[in-house]
Design a protein around this motif. Structure first.
Motif, PDB file in Angstrom:
ATOM      1  N   SER A 109      -1.829   0.640  -3.919  1.00  0.00           N
ATOM      2  CA  SER A 109      -2.461   1.960  -4.032  1.00  0.00           C
ATOM      3  C   SER A 109      -1.838   2.790  -5.147  1.00  0.00           C
ATOM      4  CB  SER A 109      -2.332   2.715  -2.702  1.00  0.00           C
ATOM      5  OG  SER A 109      -0.981   2.904  -2.352  1.00  0.00           O
ATOM      6  N   GLY A 110      -0.716   2.328  -5.687  1.00  0.00           N
ATOM      7  CA  GLY A 110      -0.049   3.036  -6.768  1.00  0.00           C
ATOM      8  C   GLY A 110      -0.206   2.306  -8.088  1.00  0.00           C
ATOM      9  N   ARG A 135      -4.909  -5.925  -5.445  1.00  0.00           N
ATOM     10  CA  ARG A 135      -5.939  -5.297  -4.623  1.00  0.00           C
ATOM     11  C   ARG A 135      -5.347  -4.520  -3.460  1.00  0.00           C
ATOM     12  NH1 ARG A 135     -10.201 -10.439  -4.631  1.00  0.00           N
ATOM     13  NH2 ARG A 135     -11.227  -9.907  -6.612  1.00  0.00           N
ATOM     14  N   ALA A 143       0.820  -1.211   0.000  1.00  0.00           N
ATOM     15  CA  ALA A 143       0.000   0.000   0.000  1.00  0.00           C
ATOM     16  C   ALA A 143       0.854   1.262   0.000  1.00  0.00           C
ATOM     17  CB  ALA A 143      -0.936   0.000   1.209  1.00  0.00           C
TER      18      ALA A 143
END
Length: 304
Positions: A160-161, A157, A136
């Motif tokens: 975040s990037g 999943r 993340a």
């Protein structure tokens, strides 16, 4: 997709860690025959290790999510990763398992692999969940699709990037492609992903467009012995391979993915990213084995 130059890049890689034994021989013996080994190298290997190390050499902060066995070889590989500047806090030491071994027999610019990859050394969804903070917090997560599909899906999943997929998955392809920002596939993997024969650069452009429609923003496909083909938006680029003599193609794809990821994260356009990645692959194939030094890499110049 990432835009704008970033002075500090954090890249996490989910993939294989292995001990590589590279043997260069003048000829491959027939059954019952023998060959004298001209060169022998033992090194840290596995696609995940190679990609993570490559991103580190290109200026990123690199972390690896992978698995080693609880043996001497596994401990030495983790020490080597640490020495290479790759964060290993998310590397799992699997109790009761031996570390993966890949024997790379190199002859006349081609390889033959002998692989001992215990199932226990594959990344699991549980391993990925344990590394959630690492994934993340990364600007990009590279997922090597020789790992189980459930683990790969958990990784994308958790990201975040930017999400970069390397290869063709064994299941859950639709979900993985839908979650990806960039996909890189060699010739065989590209045909597996599209279900079509890819016989040249025009066919690779069409295949890339098919894959773009399934989710990613950038697709990079290999046309063996000829070029890497990038497609994105309404555009495409055919980037000829470099002129280096191919000693061993092992590691060429890993170097390509490392450079492509770094370039996309720092905001390069896809064609420029593809040129840097093609130069990285060219550097990797000049020597036996997949352990490559990408420090100081320059992109392949445009031939326009």
């Amino acid at each position: 997709m990432a835009t704008g130059y970033r002075s500090t890049m954090r890249i996490a890689v989910v993939g294989q860690i292995a001990r590589d034994l590279v043997l260069t021989v003048p000829e491959v013996p027939e059954p019952g025959g023998r060959a004298v080994v001209g060169e022998r190298r033992e090194m840290l290997g596995g696609k995940g290790s190679n990609i993570a190390r490559g991103t580190r050499q290109l200026g990123a902060t690199a972390a690896l999510v992978g698995v080693v066995g609880d043996d001497r070889e596994g401990r030495l590989l983790v020490e080597r990763l640490d020495a290479d500047g790759v964060a290993t806090t998310a590397v799992v030491c699997r109790e009761g398992s031996r570390t993966a071994l890949i024997v790379d027999v190199v002859c006349d610019g081609e390889y033959r692999y002998l692989m001992d990859i215990p199932t226990a050394t594959l990344v699991t969804a549980q391993d990925v969940r344990a590394a959630a903070a690492t994934l993340a917090g990364a600007d990009a997560v590279v997922v090597q699709l020789e790992q189980p599909a459930e683990a790969a899906l958990a990784a994308v999943r958790a990201a975040s990037g930017l999400v970069v997929l390397d290869g063709a998955p064994d299941g859950r392809a639709a979900e993985l492609l839908a979650a990806a920002d960039a996909v890189r596939a060699d010739h065989g993997e590209a045909e597996a992903l599209t279900g079509r024969s890819i016989t040249g650069t025009d066919a690779a452009v069409r295949a890339g467009r098919e894959l773009l429609a399934r989710g990613p923003s950038v697709v990079a496909l290999e046309v063996p012995g000829e070029a890497n083909v990038l497609t994105w938006g309404e555009d495409s680029a055919v980037i000829p391979l470099t002129d280096e003599e191919v000693v061993d193609p092992t590691g060429g794809g890993d170097a390509f993915v490392a450079a492509l990821t770094v370039a996309l994260v720092r905001g390069d356009d896809p064609e420029d990213a593809g040129r840097l990645a093609t130069a990285a692959a060219g550097r990797a194939v000049r020597h036996p084995g997949g352990r490559t030094d990408l420090t100081g890499l320059s992109p392949v110049p445009s031939r326009h």
